[in-house]
Design a protein around this motif. Structure first.
Motif, PDB file in Angstrom:
ATOM      1  N   ALA A  21       0.831  -1.207   0.000  1.00  0.00           N
ATOM      2  CA  ALA A  21       0.000   0.000   0.000  1.00  0.00           C
ATOM      3  C   ALA A  21       0.864   1.254   0.000  1.00  0.00           C
ATOM      4  CB  ALA A  21      -0.928  -0.006   1.213  1.00  0.00           C
ATOM      5  N   GLY A  22       1.953   1.217   0.775  1.00  0.00           N
ATOM      6  CA  GLY A  22       2.866   2.356   0.791  1.00  0.00           C
ATOM      7  C   GLY A  22       3.577   2.533  -0.535  1.00  0.00           C
ATOM      8  N   LEU A  23       4.023   1.427  -1.115  1.00  0.00           N
ATOM      9  CA  LEU A  23       4.691   1.488  -2.416  1.00  0.00           C
ATOM     10  C   LEU A  23       3.773   2.022  -3.507  1.00  0.00           C
ATOM     11  CD1 LEU A  23       6.735  -1.853  -2.417  1.00  0.00           C
ATOM     12  CD2 LEU A  23       7.680   0.463  -2.469  1.00  0.00           C
ATOM     13  N   GLU A  24       2.504   1.710  -3.391  1.00  0.00           N
ATOM     14  CA  GLU A  24       1.539   2.191  -4.384  1.00  0.00           C
ATOM     15  C   GLU A  24       1.466   3.719  -4.380  1.00  0.00           C
ATOM     16  OE1 GLU A  24      -0.940   2.006  -7.544  1.00  0.00           O
ATOM     17  OE2 GLU A  24       0.185   0.339  -6.645  1.00  0.00           O
ATOM     18  N   ILE A  25       1.557   4.316  -3.214  1.00  0.00           N
ATOM     19  CA  ILE A  25       1.567   5.788  -3.127  1.00  0.00           C
ATOM     20  C   ILE A  25       2.795   6.353  -3.841  1.00  0.00           C
ATOM     21  CG2 ILE A  25       1.744   7.756  -1.553  1.00  0.00           C
ATOM     22  CD1 ILE A  25      -1.000   6.392  -1.585  1.00  0.00           C
ATOM     23  N   LEU A  26       3.965   5.728  -3.622  1.00  0.00           N
ATOM     24  CA  LEU A  26       5.181   6.191  -4.300  1.00  0.00           C
ATOM     25  C   LEU A  26       5.048   6.021  -5.806  1.00  0.00           C
ATOM     26  CD1 LEU A  26       7.998   4.793  -1.951  1.00  0.00           C
ATOM     27  CD2 LEU A  26       7.026   7.099  -2.012  1.00  0.00           C
ATOM     28  N   LYS A  27       4.446   4.918  -6.222  1.00  0.00           N
ATOM     29  CA  LYS A  27       4.256   4.671  -7.645  1.00  0.00           C
ATOM     30  C   LYS A  27       3.329   5.708  -8.256  1.00  0.00           C
ATOM     31  CE  LYS A  27       2.893   1.051 -10.931  1.00  0.00           C
ATOM     32  NZ  LYS A  27       2.392  -0.353 -11.053  1.00  0.00           N
ATOM     33  N   GLU A  28       2.238   6.024  -7.558  1.00  0.00           N
ATOM     34  CA  GLU A  28       1.298   7.029  -8.055  1.00  0.00           C
ATOM     35  C   GLU A  28       1.967   8.391  -8.192  1.00  0.00           C
ATOM     36  OE1 GLU A  28      -1.981   6.999  -5.368  1.00  0.00           O
ATOM     37  OE2 GLU A  28      -2.726   5.034  -6.033  1.00  0.00           O
ATOM     38  N   ALA A  29       2.906   8.674  -7.313  1.00  0.00           N
ATOM     39  CA  ALA A  29       3.636   9.947  -7.365  1.00  0.00           C
ATOM     40  C   ALA A  29       4.787   9.906  -8.364  1.00  0.00           C
ATOM     41  CB  ALA A  29       4.171  10.299  -5.985  1.00  0.00           C
ATOM     42  N   GLN A  81      10.582   8.312 -11.522  1.00  0.00           N
ATOM     43  CA  GLN A  81      10.785   9.398 -12.476  1.00  0.00           C
ATOM     44  C   GLN A  81      11.221  10.674 -11.775  1.00  0.00           C
ATOM     45  OE1 GLN A  81      10.771   8.978 -15.730  1.00  0.00           O
ATOM     46  NE2 GLN A  81      11.318  11.106 -16.086  1.00  0.00           N
ATOM     47  N   LEU A  82      10.718  10.873 -10.570  1.00  0.00           N
ATOM     48  CA  LEU A  82      11.107  12.055  -9.791  1.00  0.00           C
ATOM     49  C   LEU A  82      12.606  12.040  -9.494  1.00  0.00           C
ATOM     50  CD1 LEU A  82       9.822  14.545  -8.401  1.00  0.00           C
ATOM     51  CD2 LEU A  82       9.663  13.161  -6.328  1.00  0.00           C
TER      52      LEU A  82
END
Length: 270
Positions: free
Chosen positions: A236-244, A248-249
């Motif tokens: 769930a935490g990784l999904e937030i990073l992926k969405e952000a 690429q950042l």
């Protein structure tokens, strides 16, 4: 064979290298620290490391085996002009960003052995990841002298000059990105009622342990998967990073660092 290292410049990077060389316990190494006149700083280095110090470094060139230019990039022209009148085949190493081999070769006598080393601030703890390159004019003994210096502050990897210009964003600047990430994690941990000191201990050990795992040779993808259960909390935490678009950042941060470094390098040449 005795090796004398002459440091021109006595700032934090020079101190890291002096400390590292002394920690190597090599009895055949002597060190001279010099600058343009900051006697207070030289006295600090003498008090801490008992090395010879001088504000008249030009008169120590001929007795030195290795000359380390630990001065800012914009100070190199004046130092190299002065050094060129006294150098006689000794190894010259620059540890300044954006300098490169050509800058050294163009401003020193023909076939002077030169090297360019880009350490990072972890050299203060003997844990630098340094990238380096050197001219073909180094003999076997000078290559060994370079290795002694590199090993005294951590690990190193030989690269091309062009690769160093690009990779300094990863080895030199990216620690700041990591510290920013660590600061965010410390703030998050602190929000759950523990002290900042406790939060820092949790986060620093987590990062250290993760780095040890990375150094073991396992891929970061495999290590990530080992922590992550499909549909679980970590996922769930990784999904937030992926969405952000976290990956690429980071790429954009590295690119911006390289673009700014190129601008500064161009200004330096002009």
């Amino acid at each position: 064979m005795s090796t004398t290292f002459l440091f021109i410049g006595a700032g934090r990077m020079a101190e890291s290298m002096i400390k590292g060389l002394q920690s190597s316990k090599d009895q055949n190494i002597s060190i001279i620290a010099g600058n343009q006149g900051n006697t207070e700083r030289l006295q600090q280095l003498f008090s801490l490391y008992a090395v010879e110090t001088t504000t008249d470094w030009i008169h120590h060139v001929r007795e030195s085996s290795v000359i380390v230019l630990a001065v800012p990039p914009d100070a190199h022209d004046a130092v190299l002009e002065k050094l060129s009148t006294a150098i006689d085949g000794q190894l010259v190493i620059s540890v300044a960003a954006g300098i490169g081999l050509k800058k050294l070769e163009d401003n020193l006598p023909s076939r002077t052995p030169v090297a360019w080393v880009m350490p990072n601030t972890a050299s203060e703890a003997g844990e630098s990841m340094s990238i380096y390159t050197h001219a073909e004019t180094l003999d076997a003994n000078q290559e060994q002298q370079l290795k002694i210096l590199l090993d005294s502050i951590g690990s190193s990897e030989k690269c091309t000059e062009e690769q160093i210009h690009k990779l300094t964003a990863v080895t030199g600047s990216a620690p700041a990105f990591l510290y920013e990430f660590a600061s965010a994690l410390i703030n998050a941990a602190s929000s759950y009622g523990i002290s900042e000191g406790q939060a820092r201990k949790l986060v620093s050990q987590m990062i250290y342990g993760s780095a040890v795992m990375l150094k073991s040779g396992l891929s970061p993808i495999d290590l990530r998967e080992a922590v992550t259960t499909p549909g679980g909390a970590t996922a769930a935490g990784l999904e937030i990073l992926k969405e952000a678009d976290f990956g690429q950042l980071i790429q954009k941060a590295v690119q911006a660092t390289n673009e700014r470094a190129a601008e500064l390098g161009k200004a330096l040449k002009e």
